[in-house]
Design an enzyme around this catalytic site. Sequence first.
Site, short mmCIF file in Angstrom:
data_model
loop_
_atom_site.label_atom_id
_atom_site.label_comp_id
_atom_site.label_asym_id
_atom_site.label_seq_id
_atom_site.Cartn_x
_atom_site.Cartn_y
_atom_site.Cartn_z
N PRO A 133 -72.12 3.76 23.26
CA PRO A 133 -72.45 3.14 24.55
C PRO A 133 -72.44 1.62 24.46
CG PRO A 133 -74.34 4.39 23.67
CD PRO A 133 -73.23 4.51 22.67
N ASP A 134 -72.09 0.95 25.57
CA ASP A 134 -72.20 -0.51 25.57
C ASP A 134 -73.65 -0.87 25.88
OD1 ASP A 134 -72.50 -0.13 28.28
OD2 ASP A 134 -70.72 -1.22 28.88
N PHE A 135 -73.90 -2.12 26.20
CA PHE A 135 -75.28 -2.53 26.48
C PHE A 135 -75.63 -2.35 27.95
CE2 PHE A 135 -77.12 -5.61 23.11
CZ PHE A 135 -77.09 -4.57 22.21
N ARG A 136 -74.75 -2.85 28.81
CA ARG A 136 -75.21 -3.09 30.17
C ARG A 136 -74.69 -2.14 31.24
NH1 ARG A 136 -75.00 -7.98 27.50
NH2 ARG A 136 -76.96 -9.11 27.60
N GLN A 206 -67.93 -9.20 19.22
CA GLN A 206 -69.40 -9.19 19.23
C GLN A 206 -69.92 -7.87 18.67
OE1 GLN A 206 -70.81 -11.05 23.30
NE2 GLN A 206 -68.78 -10.19 23.51
N ASN A 207 -68.99 -6.96 18.42
CA ASN A 207 -69.42 -5.62 18.04
C ASN A 207 -69.92 -5.55 16.61
OD1 ASN A 207 -68.78 -4.89 20.56
ND2 ASN A 207 -66.90 -3.80 20.07
N ILE A 208 -70.79 -4.61 16.39
CA ILE A 208 -71.39 -4.43 15.07
C ILE A 208 -71.09 -3.04 14.54
CG2 ILE A 208 -73.20 -6.17 15.36
CD1 ILE A 208 -75.08 -4.06 16.38
N ASP A 209 -70.15 -2.37 15.18
CA ASP A 209 -69.88 -0.98 14.81
C ASP A 209 -68.86 -0.85 13.68
OD1 ASP A 209 -67.38 -1.40 16.08
OD2 ASP A 209 -68.15 -0.65 17.98
N HIS A 226 -71.39 -11.48 15.72
CA HIS A 226 -72.79 -11.07 15.76
C HIS A 226 -73.19 -10.31 14.50
CE1 HIS A 226 -72.98 -11.62 20.41
NE2 HIS A 226 -72.88 -12.75 19.75
N CYS A 234 -83.60 -10.10 3.73
CA CYS A 234 -84.99 -10.17 4.21
C CYS A 234 -85.02 -10.99 5.49
CB CYS A 234 -85.85 -10.83 3.14
SG CYS A 234 -87.52 -11.15 3.70
N CYS A 258 -88.41 -6.42 1.12
CA CYS A 258 -87.93 -7.45 0.21
C CYS A 258 -88.79 -7.43 -1.06
CB CYS A 258 -88.04 -8.79 0.92
SG CYS A 258 -87.58 -10.17 -0.10
N CYS A 261 -90.57 -11.18 -1.21
CA CYS A 261 -91.73 -11.59 -0.38
C CYS A 261 -92.37 -10.41 0.35
CB CYS A 261 -91.31 -12.66 0.62
SG CYS A 261 -90.37 -12.01 2.01
N THR A 298 -66.22 -7.06 27.57
CA THR A 298 -67.47 -7.82 27.37
C THR A 298 -67.99 -8.34 28.70
OG1 THR A 298 -68.47 -9.78 26.37
CG2 THR A 298 -66.09 -9.89 26.74
N SER A 299 -69.31 -8.40 28.82
CA SER A 299 -69.90 -8.95 30.04
C SER A 299 -70.05 -10.47 29.94
CB SER A 299 -71.28 -8.30 30.28
OG SER A 299 -72.13 -8.57 29.19
N ARG A 323 -63.96 -3.70 33.22
CA ARG A 323 -64.20 -2.88 34.41
C ARG A 323 -64.41 -3.74 35.64
NH1 ARG A 323 -67.73 1.29 32.09
NH2 ARG A 323 -66.13 2.85 31.80
P1 CNA Z 1 -72.09 -5.47 27.37
O1 CNA Z 1 -72.97 -6.52 27.92
O2 CNA Z 1 -72.62 -4.09 27.38
O3 CNA Z 1 -70.74 -5.51 28.21
C1 CNA Z 1 -69.74 -4.56 28.06
C2 CNA Z 1 -68.68 -4.81 29.11
O4 CNA Z 1 -67.63 -3.91 28.89
C3 CNA Z 1 -69.20 -4.61 30.52
O5 CNA Z 1 -68.69 -5.63 31.34
C4 CNA Z 1 -68.63 -3.25 30.90
O6 CNA Z 1 -68.37 -3.11 32.26
C5 CNA Z 1 -67.35 -3.24 30.10
N1 CNA Z 1 -66.92 -1.89 29.77
C6 CNA Z 1 -67.62 -0.94 29.13
N2 CNA Z 1 -66.89 0.17 28.97
C7 CNA Z 1 -65.69 -0.11 29.56
C8 CNA Z 1 -64.50 0.64 29.75
N3 CNA Z 1 -64.38 1.89 29.29
N4 CNA Z 1 -63.49 0.07 30.40
C9 CNA Z 1 -63.58 -1.19 30.88
N5 CNA Z 1 -64.67 -1.95 30.72
C10 CNA Z 1 -65.71 -1.40 30.07
O7 CNA Z 1 -71.63 -5.81 25.90
P2 CNA Z 1 -71.16 -7.20 25.30
O8 CNA Z 1 -70.30 -6.85 24.17
O9 CNA Z 1 -70.66 -8.13 26.32
O10 CNA Z 1 -72.53 -7.78 24.78
C11 CNA Z 1 -72.64 -8.30 23.54
C12 CNA Z 1 -73.62 -7.52 22.68
C13 CNA Z 1 -73.41 -6.06 22.76
C14 CNA Z 1 -73.39 -7.85 21.26
O11 CNA Z 1 -74.46 -8.54 20.74
C15 CNA Z 1 -73.19 -6.53 20.51
O12 CNA Z 1 -73.78 -6.55 19.27
C16 CNA Z 1 -73.78 -5.52 21.40
N6 CNA Z 1 -73.33 -4.14 21.31
C17 CNA Z 1 -72.38 -3.75 20.41
C18 CNA Z 1 -71.98 -2.44 20.37
C19 CNA Z 1 -70.95 -2.04 19.38
O13 CNA Z 1 -70.87 -2.62 18.31
N7 CNA Z 1 -70.10 -1.07 19.72
C20 CNA Z 1 -72.52 -1.49 21.24
C21 CNA Z 1 -73.49 -1.93 22.16
C22 CNA Z 1 -73.88 -3.25 22.18
#
Ligand code: CNA
Length: 438
Positions: A133-136, A206-209, A226, A234, A258, A261, A298-299, A323
Site C-alpha cells: 500500500p502507498d501512504f495516502r 522515496q521507497n523503502i521496499d 529515504h 542506534c 544498542c 548505549c 508520488t504525492s 493517479r
Molecule cells: P504517497 O504520499 O502515498 O503518494 C503515492 C502517490 O502515488 C499518490 O499520489 C497516489 O495517488 C499515487 N498512486 C498510488 N498507486 C497508484 C497507481 N496504481 N497508479 C497511479 N498512481 C498511484 O507516497 P509518496 O511516495 O509520495 O510519499 C513518500 C513516503 C511514502 C516515503 O517516505 C516512503 O518511505 C513512504 N512509503 C513507501 C512505501 C514503499 O516503499 N513501497 C510504501 C508506503 C509509503
Amino acid sequence: MNRSKSSWDKKAPYHPATRVTRSSSSQARHRNPAEFQDCEPSPYGKQRKRQTDSALAQDLSQMSVSAADVLTTSKGKMSKGSAHPVQTGQSPSAAKSSSRGGLASVARLVKLGRCKNVLVVAGAGISTASGIPDFRTPGTGLYANLEKYNLPYPEAIFNIDYFSNDPQPFFSLAKALYPGRHRPNYIHYFIRMLNHKGLLLRMYTQNIDGLEKLCGIPDEKLVEAHGSFATASCHLCYTAYPAEEAEQAIMNDNIPICTFCAATVKPDVVFFGEDLPQKYFLHTEDFPKADLLIIMGTSLQIEPFASLVNTVRSNVPRLLLNRHAVGPFEKVTLRKRDHMELGDLEDTVRRFAEMLGWNSEIEELMRSQETESILTLISCPLSVTAQTNCHSRGAPEPQCRMETSILRPGTQRAASSGSEETDSETDSKSSASSTPSN
Ligand code: CNA
C-alpha cells in the site's frame, strides 16, 4: 516486546551525512544546490536533529495545516506536515491543463534520441502493483490503517521522538515493509529497461521496499532518498548494528538494542527530522544534466525530495505519471514542456513502453527473472537456512514463501550485483538504445 542485544561489536560510527533532512511541505522551496555544499558532516557520524517535546507539539499543531500551505523548510529536514494531508485529487484546473497526448510526445522525444539523461523520481505508487500500500490513497493507504497503533497522529509512526518512547508501531509497520515479501512489477522493470537502454541518469526513490534493487537497477543508478532496511543503527548514538540481527529481532517481536548505549536500534529508514543519505546529494550534479524527468507514483508531499522536481532546467520536459495531479502539476499554468498522464500507473507505463517499442523486451526480462526465481526455488531446500543461502547468491525471493521467509536486506545488493547480469554490464550492449527504434 523483549529487548535483544547484538553480539556484534558495533563501535564503528556510521558514515557521516550532511544535513538535509526530511520535511513535508510539497510547496516548500528547494534550497539552492550551492547551500548543500556548505553542509558539514557530523563529527560523530550520522546527524539527527533531536526533536524535542516542543517540536513534537509543533508537529501536532501542524495537523490542521493544509497540505497546500507553505511550510518552508529552511534546513531541508525531512519532517512531516499535515497529519491528514489533503488528498490533492485532480483539481478542475489541473484537469484542464492536463497535457493530452503527453505520453506520445515524450515517447517521440525518446525515440528521436533527444533524451539520453533521464531522471526518474518515484514514490510509493510504483509499488502498489506489487501489493504494497502507498501512504495516502484513501482507504488503502498506510495512513488510513494506523488506528490500531493508537498514534497521536499518523505520521508519528515516523517521528523519532515517538519512536524513542514506543518503537512498536514502527516495528509493526516494518514487518510488513521489510524487503523480500514482494516482487518488483512492470513499472520497476520499465525503469530497469531505461537503464538497459543507456538512458537512465539516475533514479531517485522515496521507497523503502527495496524493489528497485531486487529488479536489478544497479546501485550506482539508484538513490534511496529515504533510506532503506539494508542497514541499521542506534537511533540515539547512531552506532551501526547488523541489519540481519535487527531484522530478526523485529520479526520476532523483540526490540534490537544498542550494545553501546542500550537505546533502541532502528533500520536506517529516514524519519521526519532526520538526515537524508549522503547519496542524495548527487542531485546537485544530476538535475542540471537531465534532459527528461519522469515523476511517478508520488504525492510530492515530503521535503526536500518533493522540490527536486523543480530543479531541472526550465526547458527540460517533465512527465508526471500518477493517479492525479501533484506538486507543480496542480498549477493552472504548467511549464511549456510539462506533460502528465493520469490514471493507473502500471497501465500508463505499459502504454508508454508500447509506444517506445520496449514492451516485449520488458516482458522477456520479467520472465527471465521469474524463471531464475523458480530455478532457485527448485535448487534450494525449503529450510530457512537454505533460503538465506539462496538469497545471498542474489536470487529474488519466490513469492510463495513471502509469508514465512526472511530475506536479509544486506543480500538485496547481491540481487543486483551478484549472479544476475546487471544493467551496468549490459549498458554497453545497448548503446543503440537511444536510437529511434521505429
Ligand atoms: P504517497 O504520499 O502515498 O503518494 C503515492 C502517490 O502515488 C499518490 O499520489 C497516489 O495517488 C499515487 N498512486 C498510488 N498507486 C497508484 C497507481 N496504481 N497508479 C497511479 N498512481 C498511484 O507516497 P509518496 O511516495 O509520495 O510519499 C513518500 C513516503 C511514502 C516515503 O517516505 C516512503 O518511505 C513512504 N512509503 C513507501 C512505501 C514503499 O516503499 N513501497 C510504501 C508506503 C509509503
